[in-house]
Motif scaffolding. Structure first.
Motif, mmCIF file in Angstrom:
data_model
loop_
_atom_site.group_PDB
_atom_site.id
_atom_site.type_symbol
_atom_site.label_atom_id
_atom_site.label_comp_id
_atom_site.label_asym_id
_atom_site.label_seq_id
_atom_site.Cartn_x
_atom_site.Cartn_y
_atom_site.Cartn_z
ATOM 1 N N UNK A 234 17.297 -24.570 -4.965
ATOM 2 C CA UNK A 234 18.230 -24.730 -6.069
ATOM 3 C C UNK A 234 18.941 -26.072 -5.919
ATOM 4 N N UNK A 235 19.059 -26.765 -7.029
ATOM 5 C CA UNK A 235 19.774 -28.032 -7.025
ATOM 6 C C UNK A 235 21.261 -27.760 -7.225
ATOM 7 N N UNK A 236 22.071 -28.357 -6.382
ATOM 8 C CA UNK A 236 23.505 -28.121 -6.448
ATOM 9 C C UNK A 236 24.179 -29.166 -7.329
ATOM 10 N N UNK A 237 24.937 -28.699 -8.312
ATOM 11 C CA UNK A 237 25.720 -29.621 -9.130
ATOM 12 C C UNK A 237 26.951 -30.057 -8.340
ATOM 13 N N UNK A 238 27.241 -31.345 -8.255
ATOM 14 C CA UNK A 238 28.362 -31.805 -7.422
ATOM 15 C C UNK A 238 29.717 -31.392 -7.978
ATOM 16 N N UNK A 239 30.498 -30.725 -7.127
ATOM 17 C CA UNK A 239 31.877 -30.359 -7.481
ATOM 18 C C UNK A 239 31.980 -29.605 -8.809
ATOM 19 N N UNK A 240 30.972 -28.792 -9.073
ATOM 20 C CA UNK A 240 30.999 -28.007 -10.293
ATOM 21 C C UNK A 240 30.712 -28.810 -11.544
ATOM 22 N N UNK A 241 30.371 -30.084 -11.381
ATOM 23 C CA UNK A 241 30.125 -30.943 -12.538
ATOM 24 C C UNK A 241 28.674 -30.882 -12.980
ATOM 25 N N UNK A 242 28.276 -31.767 -13.890
ATOM 26 C CA UNK A 242 26.896 -31.770 -14.388
ATOM 27 C C UNK A 242 25.916 -32.239 -13.319
ATOM 28 N N UNK A 243 24.669 -31.841 -13.489
ATOM 29 C CA UNK A 243 23.641 -32.294 -12.568
ATOM 30 C C UNK A 243 23.406 -33.788 -12.759
ATOM 31 N N UNK A 244 23.192 -34.523 -11.667
ATOM 32 C CA UNK A 244 22.937 -35.963 -11.823
ATOM 33 C C UNK A 244 21.567 -36.204 -12.433
ATOM 34 N N UNK A 245 21.498 -37.169 -13.348
ATOM 35 C CA UNK A 245 20.198 -37.519 -13.913
ATOM 36 C C UNK A 245 19.351 -38.257 -12.901
ATOM 37 N N UNK A 246 20.005 -38.982 -12.006
ATOM 38 C CA UNK A 246 19.315 -39.694 -10.933
ATOM 39 C C UNK A 246 20.111 -39.509 -9.648
ATOM 40 N N UNK A 247 19.435 -39.068 -8.582
ATOM 41 C CA UNK A 247 20.097 -38.899 -7.301
ATOM 42 C C UNK A 247 20.204 -40.233 -6.586
ATOM 43 N N UNK A 248 21.288 -40.418 -5.863
ATOM 44 C CA UNK A 248 21.477 -41.667 -5.129
ATOM 45 C C UNK A 248 20.454 -41.757 -4.002
ATOM 46 N N UNK A 249 19.732 -42.894 -3.901
ATOM 47 C CA UNK A 249 18.751 -43.019 -2.819
ATOM 48 C C UNK A 249 19.379 -43.231 -1.452
ATOM 49 N N UNK A 250 20.700 -43.472 -1.394
ATOM 50 C CA UNK A 250 21.318 -43.765 -0.099
ATOM 51 C C UNK A 250 22.030 -42.570 0.505
ATOM 52 N N UNK A 251 21.706 -41.364 0.038
ATOM 53 C CA UNK A 251 22.276 -40.160 0.621
ATOM 54 C C UNK A 251 21.160 -39.241 1.105
ATOM 55 N N UNK A 252 21.495 -38.384 2.046
ATOM 56 C CA UNK A 252 20.548 -37.397 2.555
ATOM 57 C C UNK A 252 20.249 -36.393 1.450
ATOM 58 N N UNK A 253 19.000 -36.315 0.962
ATOM 59 C CA UNK A 253 18.710 -35.423 -0.169
ATOM 60 C C UNK A 253 18.913 -33.950 0.140
ATOM 61 N N UNK A 254 18.976 -33.582 1.431
ATOM 62 C CA UNK A 254 19.188 -32.166 1.751
ATOM 63 C C UNK A 254 20.576 -31.704 1.330
ATOM 64 N N UNK A 255 21.488 -32.643 1.077
ATOM 65 C CA UNK A 255 22.804 -32.263 0.608
ATOM 66 C C UNK A 255 22.847 -31.870 -0.854
ATOM 67 N N UNK A 256 21.775 -32.159 -1.580
ATOM 68 C CA UNK A 256 21.732 -31.862 -3.017
ATOM 69 C C UNK A 256 21.015 -30.553 -3.341
ATOM 70 N N UNK A 257 20.393 -29.927 -2.348
ATOM 71 C CA UNK A 257 19.560 -28.757 -2.600
ATOM 72 C C UNK A 257 19.805 -27.692 -1.529
#
Length: 370
Positions: free
Chosen positions: A73-96
């Motif tokens: 499941x993709x996590x919406x940040x802070x209850x906000x909308x899902x990002x259209x593009x994930x930042x390439x400079x973060x660990x992607x495991x934090x988004x899912x």
């Protein structure tokens, strides 16, 4: 140069010291109460052996080809909308978050592919990771790319037994040779189970060498129908230029031009070149090099210089993520025309914008939506 191997490893450690890496626990399924969360299913094929850890995960040792399906499941940040593009400079495991893992045999794996196709998946995208990747890192990276591409792809990971260590370069090179037959087997299985369907294969770094070797093997075995339906992208390929020319000659022209993403300031490939006695690596060559122009003319390939795209790993080795994200974002806004498939050499301007339409087809291969 005596001692260069040690200095290269020290440099690599310095460059990656601050990088967060997901541990095995990130693939331990947990119940989720996220409402209306976006669900992604990653189909994984790996010839890593299971690691003796808890929770169970595939490790660094070599094993037999195994399959599984991972629901995330993709996590919406802070209850906000899902990002259209994930930042390439973060660990992607934090988004899912992983909510289910199911072991599959080859037949069940093929059934999952067919089921996802019926639900709207237009293109099978096989991601072959590079050197210094753990299994879970590869899973989350593909989840990130899949989320940006939307529901039009069927994401498939092929994970070979990388040591997931900067000191494991030689062992990783041997492991790609070990994995060659298994990747070829996966391509044949998917090609025959979906005749006429679109299959994109994306190889990053050392994984690009593995992709080319698997294609070469398929051509020598007469699997021409399988190859005919493949679209191939190589991102920052860690391949000796002369070896690549031999591979390309054996594989021959593809129905859709093979796409190569290069970056002249790729520090990881500079280290690889030094370790190889100064032999140039394909992914760090200039697109105006006469050898590249000769490959484009003789083999009908498409080379794209993405040096201006942002990188996040200190090596300038992961720009393909930003390139794929830029295409996905623009496509949703109607900013790029439909794919143009001609071979050639192309550049981005200093802002990272596409200078010519042929980038569209290439970006789609990397983003997994063509």
């Amino acid at each position: 140069m005596p001692g260069f191997s040690l200095s290269a490893v020290v440099l690599a450690m310095a460059l990656t010291a601050c990088a967060a890496r997901p541990g095995p626990e990130t693939l331990d399924p947990i119940p989720s109460s996220l409402k209306d969360a976006k669900s992604i299913t990653i189909l994984a094929a790996t010839d890593r052996a299971p690691a003796q850890v808890t929770p169970p995960v595939y490790g660094v040792d070599r094993g037999i080809l195994s399959y599984e399906a991972i629901t995330m499941l993709e996590k919406a940040p802070n209850g906000g909308p899902y990002p259209s593009v994930h930042s390439p400079d973060t660990d992607p495991s934090g988004d899912f978050v992983a909510t289910e893992r199911r072991a599959l045999d080859e037949t069940a794996f093929a059934r999952h592919v067919a089921s996802m196709q019926k639900k709207g998946g237009e293109t099978i995208v096989i991601f072959v990771h590079g050197y210094n990747y753990s299994y879970q890192e590869a899973v989350f990276r593909l989840a990130q790319l899949s989320a940006e591409a939307g529901q039009t792809i069927i994401p498939v990971l092929f994970s070979w037994p990388s040591q997931a260590s900067v000191a494991g370069y030689v062992a990783d090179r041997d492991s790609t040779t070990f994995a060659r037959d298994d990747l070829a087997r996966l391509l044949v299985m998917l090609g025959r189970s979906r005749p006429g369907g679109r299959i994109a294969v994306v190889g990053h770094s050392m994984g690009a060498w593995l992709v080319m070797e698997a294609l070469r093997q398929l051509r020598l075995e007469g699997e021409n129908e399988v190859i005919a339906h493949l679209q191939v992208g190589l991102a920052a390929p860690d391949i000796d230029i002369d070896v690549f020319r031999k591979q390309a000659a054996a594989v021959g022209r593809l129905s859709s031009p093979l796409t190569v993403l290069v970056s002249a300031d790729d520090r990881a490939l500079a280290i690889s070149s030094r370790l190889a006695g100064g032999r140039p690596r394909l992914g760090s060559m200039s697109v105006d090099d006469p050898r590249i122009l000769d490959i484009v003319r003789s083999d009908g390939m498409r080379f794209i210089d993405i040096t201006t795209m942002p990188a996040s790993d200190g090596f300038n080795h992961d720009r393909f993520i930003a390139f794929a994200a830029r295409y996905s974002d623009a496509a949703r806004d109607g900013g790029l025309p439909d794919g143009i498939r001609q071979a050639g050499v192309y550049l981005l301007d200093t802002t990272g914008r596409v200078l010519s339409a042929p980038f569209t087809g290439a970006a789609r291969i990397v983003a997994g939506s063509q």
